[in-house]
Each structure stands twice: as structure tokens, then as C-alpha cells.
Design an enzyme around this catalytic site. Structure first.
Site, mmCIF file in Angstrom:
data_model
loop_
_atom_site.group_PDB
_atom_site.id
_atom_site.type_symbol
_atom_site.label_atom_id
_atom_site.label_comp_id
_atom_site.label_asym_id
_atom_site.label_seq_id
_atom_site.Cartn_x
_atom_site.Cartn_y
_atom_site.Cartn_z
ATOM 1 N N GLU A 121 4.745 3.885 1.383
ATOM 2 C CA GLU A 121 4.177 3.342 2.619
ATOM 3 C C GLU A 121 4.875 2.085 3.119
ATOM 4 O O GLU A 121 4.324 0.981 3.037
ATOM 5 C CB GLU A 121 2.675 3.085 2.441
ATOM 6 C CG GLU A 121 1.903 4.328 2.053
ATOM 7 C CD GLU A 121 0.390 4.130 2.031
ATOM 8 O OE1 GLU A 121 -0.064 2.975 2.108
ATOM 9 O OE2 GLU A 121 -0.330 5.140 1.949
ATOM 10 N N GLU A 148 -0.663 11.667 -0.292
ATOM 11 C CA GLU A 148 -1.962 11.027 -0.535
ATOM 12 C C GLU A 148 -2.949 11.474 0.528
ATOM 13 O O GLU A 148 -2.619 11.502 1.720
ATOM 14 C CB GLU A 148 -1.891 9.489 -0.454
ATOM 15 C CG GLU A 148 -1.275 8.821 -1.640
ATOM 16 C CD GLU A 148 -1.252 7.289 -1.517
ATOM 17 O OE1 GLU A 148 -2.129 6.717 -0.840
ATOM 18 O OE2 GLU A 148 -0.340 6.693 -2.101
HETATM 19 C C1 FCB Z 1 -2.957 3.932 0.381
HETATM 20 C C2 FCB Z 1 -2.262 3.384 -0.837
HETATM 21 C C3 FCB Z 1 -3.004 3.608 -2.130
HETATM 22 C C4 FCB Z 1 -4.494 3.458 -1.959
HETATM 23 C C5 FCB Z 1 -4.973 4.258 -0.780
HETATM 24 C C6 FCB Z 1 -6.454 4.213 -0.567
HETATM 25 O O1 FCB Z 1 -2.539 3.243 1.503
HETATM 26 O O2 FCB Z 1 -0.983 3.951 -0.974
HETATM 27 O O3 FCB Z 1 -2.475 2.741 -3.095
HETATM 28 O O4 FCB Z 1 -4.819 2.137 -1.848
HETATM 29 O O5 FCB Z 1 -4.335 3.822 0.386
#
Ligand code: FCB
Length: 444
Positions: free
Chosen positions: A171, A354
Site C-alpha cells: 500500500e 487484502e
Molecule cells: C490495510 C493494511 C493492513 C490492515 C488493514 C485493515 O490498509 O494493509 O495492515 O491494517 O488495512
């Protein structure tokens, strides 16, 4: 009460991969194993930054309990596990002599994954820069690209022969914008010049890490970006403009830099004067060929015009159902970004690296029935299925997260895990969502 998923593994292409994701600082326990100090230790120790001043010194003690945790990944029916390597665990000062214990730890972890038939999906950096490098300017210093390339070479010389995939940086928006413009994450700056530099250098560091890994003969290398659907909060022209700017900063700057080697005009309008000299000459290294793109997706933001200086945008509360973190639940946004990333990078396979939600999950009589999470995941996975049906090459899906863990500035209060962690006893208890996956992913 929702206790099962309506989909089954067999509804997806036979090579589609299911995984869970974690990150080093959020679970390992940073005080163990000779790791060096990081910007998250500094940020957390400064009052006002993190709920209850919580930090990652013990976290889930995954450093010692990883065999039990990897068993949970395998027993849940997953195929792959996304983890990150802590720079300061491998190189306590960020440069120079590596920490043998740290290298050994990741070596064991990768072997442990392979022994359980799980594909190791490595991310090199998930936010904890060594403090010693931050003293030198951290992401603001152009040398970070070299430092990061050296770290990459060191850790991947050890585990690169056995990882299934690797991505340099988790990210880049959070590393660049959230941490240097909004000050919400370490190192907690609110400075436009620092932001411009961090946003560019983080991509330059991505390029040098990619180069280091290619030179080691590694393949299946990608980039992991987060995306947030930008929804105009009202129909005014000013708000349309604010939404366009927000979208360009969040969703276009990093993706277009990586894929096209260009930055959007809507971002350069504000950051242009603060960019490092001759940044244009770096764009070829930044946009070196990738093997895949990873999408992290959670929510949308409702954007309104804000007076004052650029970017003249602010997020306001929206009408949709929200998670305990106040994040609106908007599964359509995932479908939107699957299509958009595919349109931007038509040749690349896509992974959801994610997706998940926080709940105020409690254990009752040894059980945790997280029906809201099952419903959230079901709705987002339906978007993945629909995208595949439309021809978008989505190849896998990782749930965030395996375990309840250190949720950065929110500390330990918001729980993202498929597995409940009691932060006193460190006992792990699979939640209903873990059991739902186990049923859905069973190979029969
Ligand atoms: C993302 C992150 C991860 C976690 C989630 C909820 O942005 O990569 O580490 O905090 O959010």
C-alpha cells in the site's frame, strides 16, 4: 445468523487460490529475536497517536507461535499465506550487518509453509521502517531506494529461492500520503514536501527491490496497492472536482506510476512543485514490468469540497452500513476496481491481496459467531466471481486477516481476524468465519 458461505471452491476456476494475509509488526511481537527499533515503536510511544498507546512489542507472539498459526491456515483449507518481512528484524539498523536470528526466523517460516503445502506470498515492507533510517529522512531521502534494494537482496538471498510470490511494498498510498500528509500513521508527518518525496521514493524503492529480485532470478513479482471508491457526497461541481482529486491521489497515482510510468495531472497540480528534482528520469525504473497486481480493498469514502488549500477535499460520513471502524460497506467498489485495474493493466493477472472487516468480536462459551464478517466476505467474494465471469483475470483472494492483531493507530480494539486472539493469554480460537471457509474450501 449467517454461519456458512453460499459459494464453494468448485464455483471458481480450478487454479484460483485462496489465502489469508498478515503483516510482521501486526503479529510477530517486535521485542523478540533481536529486531531493531522501528518508526511504529516511536509513533506508538508518542501519546495521542495510537489508541491506549498500544504497540507491537508482543502482539500475537507469532514469532514463537507460528507453527500453530500456520496449522490454522492449512486446516482452514487455504492454499497460500501472505506475510511480510520486517526490515528491522533482518537489519536492525536498516543497513549493514544482518541479524542472523531474523534471517533464520523467516527461513523457518517459509519452510513451515512449504511443509504444510502452503504457497509463501511475501511482502517486503509493511510499514515498519527502521528508526535509524528514519533519522536520515526515511522515505523523504532518495537513498531509501538503495537501502531498500540492499535489504531486499539480503532477505531474498535467504528465502527468495522458496517463496511463491513477492511484492516490495504494501500500500504505497499509506506509506506516502497517510503517513506524510495526514500524519495518521508513522512517521506522523503533515508536510506537503515530505509527502511528494515519500510518494515518489516509495515507488523508486519498489523499482530497486524489483531489480534486486530479478537479479536473483526470482519470478512472480507484483505490486500491492490499496483502493478506496471515491463517491461524491453532493451534486455540486466543486465536490465533483474534490472527488476527482481524491481519486487521483488515492487510486491513480501509484497504479499509473507503476503501470504507465506517469503521474496524474490532478496530483501534480498540488505536489508538482514539491517533487524531487528530475523525478521524470525515474519513471522507467518505477514502471519496470510486473507479473501481477494486488488489490487491497475495504471501503468507499464520501467526498466533499473543503475550503483552504489543495487538495480541497474532505471525507464526510455516508449513509451505508458501517463496520466498527466506521468504514462503509460497499462491495460494488471491489467490482469497480477489479475492472478498472484490468483496464489499466490488461495483461496482468490480478489478486485480491487484502479484503476483510473489523468487528467487536467476543468469545462466548468458547465460540465467536462473527456473522457480520461472513456476510461482508460473501458479498465481496460475489464481486470477484462476477468479475471473473466478465473476463477479468482474477487469480486469487486473500482475507485480511488470519488473526486479530495490532490494527495500527487503532491498537488492539478492532478485530479483523478469522481467528480470535485473547491478548492476555494469547489463546487462538477460530471464529465462525474460519469454519465457514473450511467448509467452502474443502476439496471433495
Ligand atoms: C490495510 C493494511 C493492513 C490492515 C488493514 C485493515 O490498509 O494493509 O495492515 O491494517 O488495512
Amino acid at each position: 445468523m449467517t454461519k456458512t458461505f453460499s459459494f464453494h471452491r468448485s464455483d471458481f476456476p480450478s487454479d484460483f487460490l485462496w489465502g489469508t494475509a498478515t503483516s510482521s509488526y501486526q503479529i510477530e511481537g517486535h521485542k523478540f529475536g533481536g529486531a531493531g527499533r522501528t518508526i511504529w515503536d516511536d509513533f506508538a510511544e508518542t501519546p495521542g497517536n495510537v489508541v491506549r498507546n498500544e504497540h507491537g512489542q508482543t502482539a500475537c507472539d507469532h514469532y514463537h507461535r507460528w507453527p500453530e498459526d500456520l496449522d490454522l491456515v492449512a486446516d482452514g483449507g487455504f492454499d497460500t499465506y501472505r506475510f511480510s518481512t520486517s526490515w528491522a528484524r533482518v537489519m536492525p539498523e536498516g543497513r549493514g550487518t544482518p541479524n542472523a536470528e531474523g534471517l533464520d526466523y523467516y527461513d523457518r517460516l517459509v519452510d513451515g509453509l512449504l511443509e504444510r503445502g502452503l504457497k509463501p506470498a511475501a511482502t517486503l515492507y509493511h510499514w515498519e521502517m527502521p528508526s535509524a533510517l528514519n533519522d536520515l529522512g526515511g522515505w523523504r531521502n532518495r537513498d531509501v531506494a538503495k537501502w531498500f534494494g540492499d535489504f531486499t537482496h539480503t532477505i531474498m538471498s535467504r528465502i527468495g529461492d522458496r517463496v511463491w510470490s513477492a511484492a516490495p511494498i504494501n500500500e504505497p498510498w499509506c506509506v506516502g500520503w497517510l503517513s506524510h500528509f495526514e500524519g495518521a500513521h508513522a512517521p506522523g508527518l503533515r508536510d506537503i514536501r515530505a509527502t511528494a518525496r515519500a510518494m515518489h521514493h516509495v515507488l523508486l524503492a519498489h523499482g530497486s527491490a524489483l531489480d534486486a529480485m530479478r537479479s536473483l532470478g526470482m519470478s512472480n513479482l507484483g505490486a500491492v496497492c490499496n483502493f478506496e471508491y471515491a463517491n461524491p457526497a453532493d451534486p455540486s461541481e466543486q465536490t465533483a472536482q474534490a472527488t476527482h482529486t481524491y481519486d487521483a491521489i488515492y487510486n491513480r497515482f501509484f497504479l499509473e506510476g507503476l503501470i504507465k510510468g506517469t503521474y496524474p495531472d490532478a496530483v501534480l497540480e498540488g505536489l508538482g512543485p514539491h517533487m524531487p528534482k528530475d523525478w521524470q528520469a525515474d519513471m522507467a525504473a518505477i514502471s519496470a514490468p510486473l507479473d501481477w497486481i494486488g488489490i487491497n480493498y475495504y471501503t468507499r469514502k464520501n467526498i466533499a469540497f473543503a475550503p483552504g488549500g489543495w487538495p480541497n477535499s474532505t471525507a464526510v460520513e455516508g449513509p451505508l452500513d458501517k463496520t466498527v471502524m466506521g468504514w462503509e460497506i460497499y462491495p460494488d467498489g471491489l467490482g469497480h476496481f477489479l475492472q478498472r485495474v484490468h483496464d489499466t493493466a490488461p495483461d496482468l493477472p490480478i489478486y485480491i491481496t487484502e479484503n476483510g472487516m473489523a468487528g467487536a468480536d467476543v468469545l462466548q462459551d468458547g465460540h465467536c459467531v462473527d456473522s457480520a464478517r461472513i456476510a461482508y466476505l460473501e458479498a465481496h467474494i460475489a464481486q470477484v466471481r462476477a468479475a471473473i465471469a466478465k473476463g477479468v483475470p482474477v487469480k486469487g483472494y486473500f482475507v485480511w486477516s488470519l488473526l486479530d492483531n495490532y490494527e495500527w493507530a487503532e491498537g488492539y480494539k478492532d478485530r479483523f481476524g478469522l481467528v480470535h486472539v485473547d491478548f492476555e493469554s494469547l489463546t487462538r480460537t477460530p471464529k465462525a468465519s474460519w469454519h465457514a471457509f473450511r467448509t467452502a474450501l474443502a476439496k471433495d
